[in-house]
Design a protein around this motif. Structure first.
Motif, PDB file in Angstrom:
ATOM      1  N   SER A   1       0.847  -1.199   0.000  1.00 12.75           N
ATOM      2  CA  SER A   1       0.000   0.000   0.000  1.00 12.75           C
ATOM      3  C   SER A   1       0.877   1.242   0.000  1.00 12.75           C
ATOM      4  CB  SER A   1      -0.907   0.006   1.236  1.00 12.75           C
ATOM      5  OG  SER A   1      -1.736  -1.131   1.277  1.00 12.75           O
ATOM      6  N   LYS A   2       0.340   2.302  -0.562  1.00 12.02           N
ATOM      7  CA  LYS A   2       1.050   3.572  -0.597  1.00 12.02           C
ATOM      8  C   LYS A   2       0.182   4.637   0.070  1.00 12.02           C
ATOM      9  CE  LYS A   2       3.712   2.555  -4.783  1.00 12.02           C
ATOM     10  NZ  LYS A   2       3.338   1.126  -4.796  1.00 12.02           N
ATOM     11  N   PRO A   3       0.132   4.599   1.403  1.00 14.38           N
ATOM     12  CA  PRO A   3      -0.734   5.554   2.111  1.00 14.38           C
ATOM     13  C   PRO A   3      -0.111   6.941   2.158  1.00 14.38           C
ATOM     14  CG  PRO A   3       0.484   4.245   3.690  1.00 14.38           C
ATOM     15  CD  PRO A   3       0.830   3.693   2.337  1.00 14.38           C
ATOM     16  N   PHE A   4      -0.945   7.922   2.453  1.00 18.08           N
ATOM     17  CA  PHE A   4      -0.460   9.275   2.712  1.00 18.08           C
ATOM     18  C   PHE A   4      -0.075   9.337   4.187  1.00 18.08           C
ATOM     19  CE2 PHE A   4      -1.347  13.652   4.166  1.00 18.08           C
ATOM     20  CZ  PHE A   4      -0.379  14.307   3.407  1.00 18.08           C
ATOM     21  N   ILE A   5       1.155   9.776   4.473  1.00 15.44           N
ATOM     22  CA  ILE A   5       1.651   9.852   5.843  1.00 15.44           C
ATOM     23  C   ILE A   5       1.364  11.244   6.389  1.00 15.44           C
ATOM     24  CG2 ILE A   5       3.651   9.625   7.353  1.00 15.44           C
ATOM     25  CD1 ILE A   5       2.683   7.014   6.028  1.00 15.44           C
ATOM     26  N   LEU A   6       0.660  11.297   7.500  1.00 13.19           N
ATOM     27  CA  LEU A   6       0.196  12.565   8.053  1.00 13.19           C
ATOM     28  C   LEU A   6       1.241  13.270   8.902  1.00 13.19           C
ATOM     29  CD1 LEU A   6      -3.405  11.455   9.087  1.00 13.19           C
ATOM     30  CD2 LEU A   6      -2.697  12.562   6.983  1.00 13.19           C
ATOM     31  N   ASN A   7       2.032  12.519   9.645  1.00 11.95           N
ATOM     32  CA  ASN A   7       3.064  13.157  10.478  1.00 11.95           C
ATOM     33  C   ASN A   7       4.290  13.435   9.614  1.00 11.95           C
ATOM     34  OD1 ASN A   7       2.926  10.113  10.791  1.00 11.95           O
ATOM     35  ND2 ASN A   7       5.023  10.460  11.534  1.00 11.95           N
ATOM     36  N   GLN A   8       4.462  14.687   9.240  1.00 10.87           N
ATOM     37  CA  GLN A   8       5.498  15.047   8.279  1.00 10.87           C
ATOM     38  C   GLN A   8       6.829  15.395   8.930  1.00 10.87           C
ATOM     39  OE1 GLN A   8       5.147  14.895   4.880  1.00 10.87           O
ATOM     40  NE2 GLN A   8       3.181  13.938   5.346  1.00 10.87           N
ATOM     41  N   ALA A   9       6.828  15.753  10.202  1.00 12.43           N
ATOM     42  CA  ALA A   9       8.081  16.147  10.849  1.00 12.43           C
ATOM     43  C   ALA A   9       9.022  14.955  10.952  1.00 12.43           C
ATOM     44  CB  ALA A   9       7.792  16.715  12.238  1.00 12.43           C
ATOM     45  N   PRO A  10      10.309  15.137  10.648  1.00 15.15           N
ATOM     46  CA  PRO A  10      11.257  14.023  10.758  1.00 15.15           C
ATOM     47  C   PRO A  10      11.415  13.580  12.216  1.00 15.15           C
ATOM     48  CG  PRO A  10      12.414  16.093  10.360  1.00 15.15           C
ATOM     49  CD  PRO A  10      10.955  16.382  10.181  1.00 15.15           C
ATOM     50  N   LYS A  11      11.612  12.289  12.415  1.00 14.02           N
ATOM     51  CA  LYS A  11      11.787  11.737  13.755  1.00 14.02           C
ATOM     52  C   LYS A  11      13.271  11.713  14.111  1.00 14.02           C
ATOM     53  CE  LYS A  11       7.760   8.654  13.452  1.00 14.02           C
ATOM     54  NZ  LYS A  11       7.299   7.255  13.481  1.00 14.02           N
ATOM     55  N   ARG A  12      13.605  12.393  15.196  1.00 10.88           N
ATOM     56  CA  ARG A  12      14.992  12.372  15.649  1.00 10.88           C
ATOM     57  C   ARG A  12      15.314  11.070  16.384  1.00 10.88           C
ATOM     58  NH1 ARG A  12      16.628  15.636  19.397  1.00 10.88           N
ATOM     59  NH2 ARG A  12      14.568  15.847  20.342  1.00 10.88           N
ATOM     60  N   VAL A  13      14.306  10.499  17.035  1.00 11.12           N
ATOM     61  CA  VAL A  13      14.489   9.257  17.777  1.00 11.12           C
ATOM     62  C   VAL A  13      13.292   8.359  17.483  1.00 11.12           C
ATOM     63  CG1 VAL A  13      15.800  10.381  19.606  1.00 11.12           C
ATOM     64  CG2 VAL A  13      13.330  10.116  19.852  1.00 11.12           C
ATOM     65  N   PHE A  14      13.383   7.124  17.929  1.00 12.22           N
ATOM     66  CA  PHE A  14      12.301   6.166  17.743  1.00 12.22           C
ATOM     67  C   PHE A  14      11.038   6.685  18.430  1.00 12.22           C
ATOM     68  CE2 PHE A  14       9.726   2.535  18.867  1.00 12.22           C
ATOM     69  CZ  PHE A  14       9.746   1.779  17.712  1.00 12.22           C
ATOM     70  N   THR A  15       9.962   6.835  17.660  1.00 11.70           N
ATOM     71  CA  THR A  15       8.709   7.403  18.160  1.00 11.70           C
ATOM     72  C   THR A  15       7.546   6.759  17.426  1.00 11.70           C
ATOM     73  OG1 THR A  15       9.799   9.525  18.579  1.00 11.70           O
ATOM     74  CG2 THR A  15       7.390   9.524  18.522  1.00 11.70           C
ATOM     75  N   GLY A  16       6.463   6.511  18.152  1.00 16.55           N
ATOM     76  CA  GLY A  16       5.297   5.908  17.529  1.00 16.55           C
ATOM     77  C   GLY A  16       4.026   6.679  17.825  1.00 16.55           C
ATOM     78  N   TYR A  17       3.098   6.653  16.872  1.00 16.81           N
ATOM     79  CA  TYR A  17       1.776   7.253  17.022  1.00 16.81           C
ATOM     80  C   TYR A  17       0.753   6.111  17.048  1.00 16.81           C
ATOM     81  CZ  TYR A  17       4.108  11.592  15.629  1.00 16.81           C
ATOM     82  OH  TYR A  17       4.956  12.672  15.547  1.00 16.81           O
ATOM     83  N   TYR A  18      -0.047   6.066  18.117  1.00 16.08           N
ATOM     84  CA  TYR A  18      -0.951   4.953  18.353  1.00 16.08           C
ATOM     85  C   TYR A  18      -2.397   5.443  18.426  1.00 16.08           C
ATOM     86  CZ  TYR A  18       3.325   2.498  19.745  1.00 16.08           C
ATOM     87  OH  TYR A  18       4.573   1.942  19.761  1.00 16.08           O
ATOM     88  N   GLN A  19      -3.325   4.538  18.109  1.00 12.18           N
ATOM     89  CA  GLN A  19      -4.755   4.743  18.294  1.00 12.18           C
ATOM     90  C   GLN A  19      -5.222   6.086  17.732  1.00 12.18           C
ATOM     91  OE1 GLN A  19      -6.584   2.346  19.375  1.00 12.18           O
ATOM     92  NE2 GLN A  19      -5.527   1.124  20.915  1.00 12.18           N
ATOM     93  N   PRO A  20      -4.995   6.380  16.436  1.00 12.20           N
ATOM     94  CA  PRO A  20      -5.398   7.674  15.884  1.00 12.20           C
ATOM     95  C   PRO A  20      -6.897   7.743  15.599  1.00 12.20           C
ATOM     96  CG  PRO A  20      -4.459   6.311  14.162  1.00 12.20           C
ATOM     97  CD  PRO A  20      -4.325   5.518  15.439  1.00 12.20           C
ATOM     98  N   VAL A  21      -7.451   8.959  15.675  1.00 11.68           N
ATOM     99  CA  VAL A  21      -8.841   9.206  15.289  1.00 11.68           C
ATOM    100  C   VAL A  21      -8.923  10.567  14.610  1.00 11.68           C
ATOM    101  CG1 VAL A  21      -9.896   7.788  17.091  1.00 11.68           C
ATOM    102  CG2 VAL A  21      -9.408  10.192  17.550  1.00 11.68           C
ATOM    103  N   PHE A  22      -9.856  10.678  13.681  1.00  8.26           N
ATOM    104  CA  PHE A  22     -10.098  11.947  13.011  1.00  8.26           C
ATOM    105  C   PHE A  22     -10.960  12.865  13.883  1.00  8.26           C
ATOM    106  CE2 PHE A  22      -9.136   9.854   8.872  1.00  8.26           C
ATOM    107  CZ  PHE A  22      -8.307  10.837   8.341  1.00  8.26           C
ATOM    108  N   GLU A  23     -10.728  14.173  13.741  1.00  7.75           N
ATOM    109  CA  GLU A  23     -11.638  15.180  14.263  1.00  7.75           C
ATOM    110  C   GLU A  23     -12.457  15.747  13.104  1.00  7.75           C
ATOM    111  OE1 GLU A  23     -10.061  17.269  18.104  1.00  7.75           O
ATOM    112  OE2 GLU A  23      -8.556  17.533  16.535  1.00  7.75           O
TER     113      GLU A  23
END
Length: 930
Positions: A311-333
């Motif tokens: 799949s080729k999804p659109f990635i919403l978090n555009q800021a580069p990650k300086r360290v290992f970081t995860g985004y969990y349980q997302p929901v739209f507003e």
């Protein structure tokens, strides 16, 4: 659940992937040195529990009366697995107590084995994370039973001599000295995976981090892989170790580990004993085995991935990650923004963040759910609901309470108290909350609460008492999608809230099913079907199933946009989960029958011993903890500096009483003595008794005074756990009376003490907690006439506040002491750096330390040394003894290092300039705590 001291080996429930610090080092696997014997007891089980026991050929099962059926199942499973677990290591396990407590909320550790005394503990509440598809107690029996076999195997050869001389403390020291975490946990995972149907190692989520790293071209050194990093994600010890253990099985045969461990046990003095034994038996050291296994896995996964289209999804978090970081349980507003839970090496426990449509990230507030990433981000009408772990004030018992929070203002309100509610989710209109309840008698229900009052509106007992996970409301608020699990596996069910009917959309199966969400005629969910973690969909009317995503490394936590046209989910990468978006178009989905199986089956085939367990009904007897108070397990170090102790130690299995008798050496005073002590923990206050006969030596500005004293002490203290949210808070108050005999007389002092600590949880990269307060107060007086008198007051505080940049720290340490009379009590304050401690009538102490990280090299020197971080401290210390000043200022260079496979230590070099002596000293030091 608060673990017993000296926890050795454990089964960990699912955590956010790729935690570079290996939280197991901090929370799961304590340092296995003899000093850990002296760890103080934390809490005891509530005294009203009525304990029972079952005695089998190899185990004694101790359990609360109300879960007898579960104890019978555990007994049968343990006996069924005894042969397979021990024969593969050519060893035998002596009869061991297995404790089944039922008062806690299982968070990250499902079970563990301890050596002080030797026993296993199975937390009866199943984990909220994924731990396989077999029965919870079966999984614990396989995992913890293997740990018992590991201990038994190591207690041979030269190690047997050490354990004979020093008891379990000696054996624990050898285990910690010779065995890396990856083998301890990896071997147990392989055993669980090959001896049970549905063992966690059979599923793609158990290899997600390793697969992402290798297919992303990130090849770490052996030392980095086993010791972690402050900037990059690495596999857990369970995940990494299972591959390394299986690689030996695949290349040298399953019997190789028998010989390797026999050789290891015969070299208890050698921290590289396991690596040397592997080299002797297989021709490959531990490091070489690691590089070969990673090379083989990389090639296998690349060959599986080549024909696939991702799949080729659109990635919403555009800021580069300086360290290992995860985004969990997302929901739209409603405005297109996304709310998500963020965690990583520089964020903890969880940050709620908003990703705006333009990619800008806004941090909202911090939350501390009972289990990180297990709660949905459930927000309706600007209110968010979550569960929060609350420990019992005094006993070893825990709760999970429901909290509702206003997203805009940040204000929270606690809806329930002393409950065991988990996985809350708001209904579409925000009026109701669906939660999962699991009671101490192991009854599981789906409960609907009023969102304003927290009152129970509807209770739906789970069919067959299956464990329930991840409820999700339908668009109309009439149904709930849930995941249920029992010994048959996991199933996805749809519940009619009004009628209470449970209908299976996916019957019980050996499949990792999680995080369902409604979308029209479908329920979308996470699954590792076919050897890859993806989002799938099931049509509830027909049962037809489809693969929705084709993620390169893993997809999880599906959510639907307000317009019902987009899928939002967490897309796994070697840098952690990203927020991904795809259009919802069933025409692009793949029928499940067309999904290629890319599973490696690296650990080999399994034999399901859970299907062979009989249903024997063992006799049940009453277990009286008061008749088992003395459990002498070790003869070795009983306490650390300044009163270094060596002697005999006893701790009973229920934590009711600890006893020690030791010879002592005070490292501050350079004197020897003897002490015996006992603490009885059955009552709300802990009762303490001790006797000591010791030499004393104090250095004054005018000279040194030496004497001998005999001390009898009786007292009590009340340890209270006040922790809430992301603050760990404790309060201890107590008093004691002593009779101190001296040459020429004596004294009878009364002592009153208070200690308070409030420390915010911190990220891996924080040098100290961002906010922390520790206060201590001691007052001693001699109210009865005696030849010697003393009046001692000591008050101190330690505080941490944020520095000028992230992960910097500013710490203050203050204190005051007063000694009056003709008897001087020992100081409780640290003397200014650079000086030798001096005793006086009055001591004033103040210090400030500013710490900041310099760089994170992740540099390894063979298998000997690994440097994770280099940081610096600037300090100023002020001390005044009577009228004499002791001031110093200077700098410290601090290195976070791992030697061999040992846990991280902070070692450094200190340069203090002594302002009042006009000279400087250079000294090495070890930094403890924060």
């Amino acid at each position: 659940m608060t673990p017993r001291p000296a926890v050795l080996l454990c089964l960990d429930s699912d955590r956010p992937r790729g935690c570079g610090l290996k939280p197991s080092v901090a929370l799961k696997r304590l340092t296995l040195l003899a000093f850990s014997v002296a760890a103080s007891l934390q809490a005891q089980y509530p005294p009203e529990i009525q304990w029972r026991k079952i005695r089998t050929a190899h185990f004694e099962i101790v359990f609360p009366r109300e879960i007898e059926a579960d104890a019978q199942r555990a007994a049968n499973m343990l006996e069924t697995l005894y042969g397979p677990l021990t024969e593969s290591l050519a060893t035998r396990v002596k009869r061991t107590t297995v404790l089944l407590p039922n008062q806690g909320v299982t968070r990250y550790v499902g079970g563990y084995v301890s050596l002080f005394p030797r026993m296993a503990t199975f937390n009866s509440m199943p984990s909220q994370g994924f731990w396989g598809t077999n029965d919870w107690l079966n999984v614990l029996a396989a995992n913890e039973g293997r740990h018992l076999a590991q201990i038994a195997k190591m207690n041979h050869g030269s190690t047997r001599i050490v354990s004979t001389l020093f008891g379990e403390a000696g054996l624990a020291t050898v285990l910690g000295w010779t065995l890396p975490d990856w083998w301890i946990e990896g071997d147990a995972r392989v055993a669980e995976t090959t001896l049970l149907r549905g063992g966690v190692g059979q599923f793609a989520s158990s290899e997600e981090t390793t697969r992402a790293l290798l297919l992303s071209g990130q090849h770490y050194s052996y030392m980095k892989a086993i010791n972690g990093s402050y900037k990059d994600g690495v596999p857990s010890s369970d995940e990494l170790g299972s591959f390394l253990v299986s690689h030996v099985n695949r290349t040298s045969g399953a019997d190789a580990w028998k010989q390797i461990m026999a050789r290891t046990a015969d070299q208890p003095w050698n921290p590289l004993a396991l690596s040397f034994a592997m080299k002797k038996e297989t021709g490959r050291s531990a490091a070489t085995n690691y590089y070969e296994a990673m090379s083989e896995l990389g090639e296998l996964w690349r060959s599986k991935a080549e024909p696939l289209e991702f799949s080729k999804p659109f990635i919403l978090n555009q800021a580069p990650k300086r360290v290992f970081t995860g985004y969990y349980q997302p929901v739209f507003e409603a405005d297109g923004s996304v709310l998500a839970q963020k965690t990583g090496l520089d964020t903890f426990p969880l940050e709620m963040v908003r990703i705006h449509p333009d990619g800008r990230e806004e941090r909202l507030f911090r939350i501390a759910p009972s289990v990180v990433a297990s709660n949905r981000t459930s927000v309706v009408n600007g209110r968010m609901v979550l569960d929060e772990y609350v420990p019992d004030l005094r006993w070893r018992r825990g709760y999970s309470e429901i909290v509702i929070r206003d997203v805009a203002s940040g204000r929270s309100r606690r809806l329930t108290h002393h409950t065991r509610f988990m996985n809350p989710v708001l209904s579409p209109d925000g009026a109701r909350i669906a939660v999962v309840e699991f009671l101490p008698d192991r009854q599981c229900s789906l409960v609907v609460l009023d969102a304003e009052t927290g009152a129970e509106v509807r209770r739906l007992p789970s069919p067959d008492n299956d464990m329930i996970y991840s409820p999700a409301w339908s668009e109309d608020g009439r149904r709930l999608a849930i995941v249920i699990q029992d010994a048959r596996g996991r199933a996805l069910s749809v519940v009619d809230v009004e009628s209470g009917n449970f209908v299976e959309a996916i019957p019980h199966t050996d499949e990792e099913i999680a995080n369902p969400v409604f979308w029209g005629a479908y329920v979308l969910y996470k699954s590792s079907y076919g050897g890859a973690v993806n989002i799938y969909a099931v049509e509830t009317s027909s049962g037809r199933r489809f693969r929705v995503t084709s993620a390169k490394f893993g997809a999880n936590f599906p959510s639907i946009s307000p317009a019902r046209t987009k899928l939002l989910y967490s897309d796994y990468t070697s840098r952690g989960y990203d927020l991904a978006e795809l259009p919802l178009d069933p025409s692009t989905w793949s029928p499940i029958g067309a999904v290629a199986n890319i599973s490696l089956g690296y650990h080999g085939p399994f034999r399901d011993f859970s299907a062979e367990a009989p249903a024997t009904q063992y006799p049940v007897d009453r277990y009286r903890p008061s008749l088992h108070l003395f459990e002498f397990h070790s003869w070795g170090f009983t306490s650390g500096p300044p009163d270094l102790g060596f002697g005999l130690i006893s701790d009973d299995k229920m934590g009711l009483m600890d006893f020690n008798a030791s010879v002592l050496y005070n490292t501050n005073e350079g004197t020897a003595g003897f002490q015996t002590g006992v603490s009885y923990n059955r009552f709300f206050p802990v009762l303490d008794f001790s006797f000591a006969d010791r030499n004393r030596s104090l250095q004054f500005a005018s000279g040194t005074q030496n004497w001998t004293e005999h001390t009898v002490t009786a007292g009590f203290h009340v340890p209270l756990n006040l922790s809430r949210g992301y603050y760990n808070t404790g309060l201890s108050i107590g008093a004691e009376v002593q009779s101190i005999g001296l040459q020429g007389g004596g004294l009878v002092p009364l002592t009153y003490g208070l200690a308070f600590s409030r420390v915010r949880q911190r990220s891996a990269r924080d040098l100290a907690p961002v906010w922390a307060q520790q206060l201590r107060f001691t007052y001693r007086q001699t109210p009865w006439p005696q030849p010697f008198t003393g009046n001692f007051l000591s008050a101190g505080g330690r505080f941490a506040v944020p520095g000028f940049a992230r992960h910097h720290t500013l710490q203050f340490d203050t204190g005051y002491e007063r000694n009056a009379g003709n008897y001087f009590f020992s100081s409780q304050l640290l003397f200014p750096r650079g000086y030798t401690a001096v005793t006086g009538r009055n001591l004033t102490k103040a210090s400030a330390t500013y710490g900041f990280p310099l760089f994170y090299p992740d540099w390894a020197l063979g298998q000997f040394l690994y440097i994770k971080r280099v940081s610096a401290n600037l300090f100023y210390d002020y001390g005044k003894v009577d009228s004499t000043l002791y001031r110093s200022t200077g700098v410290e260079a601090v290195f976070d290092v791992n030697i061999f496979h040992f846990p991280t230590i902070r070692a450094g070099v200190r340069y203090p300039y002594r302002l009042d002596f006009h000279d400087a000293r250079v000294r090495p030091f070890l930094e403890y705590g924060w």
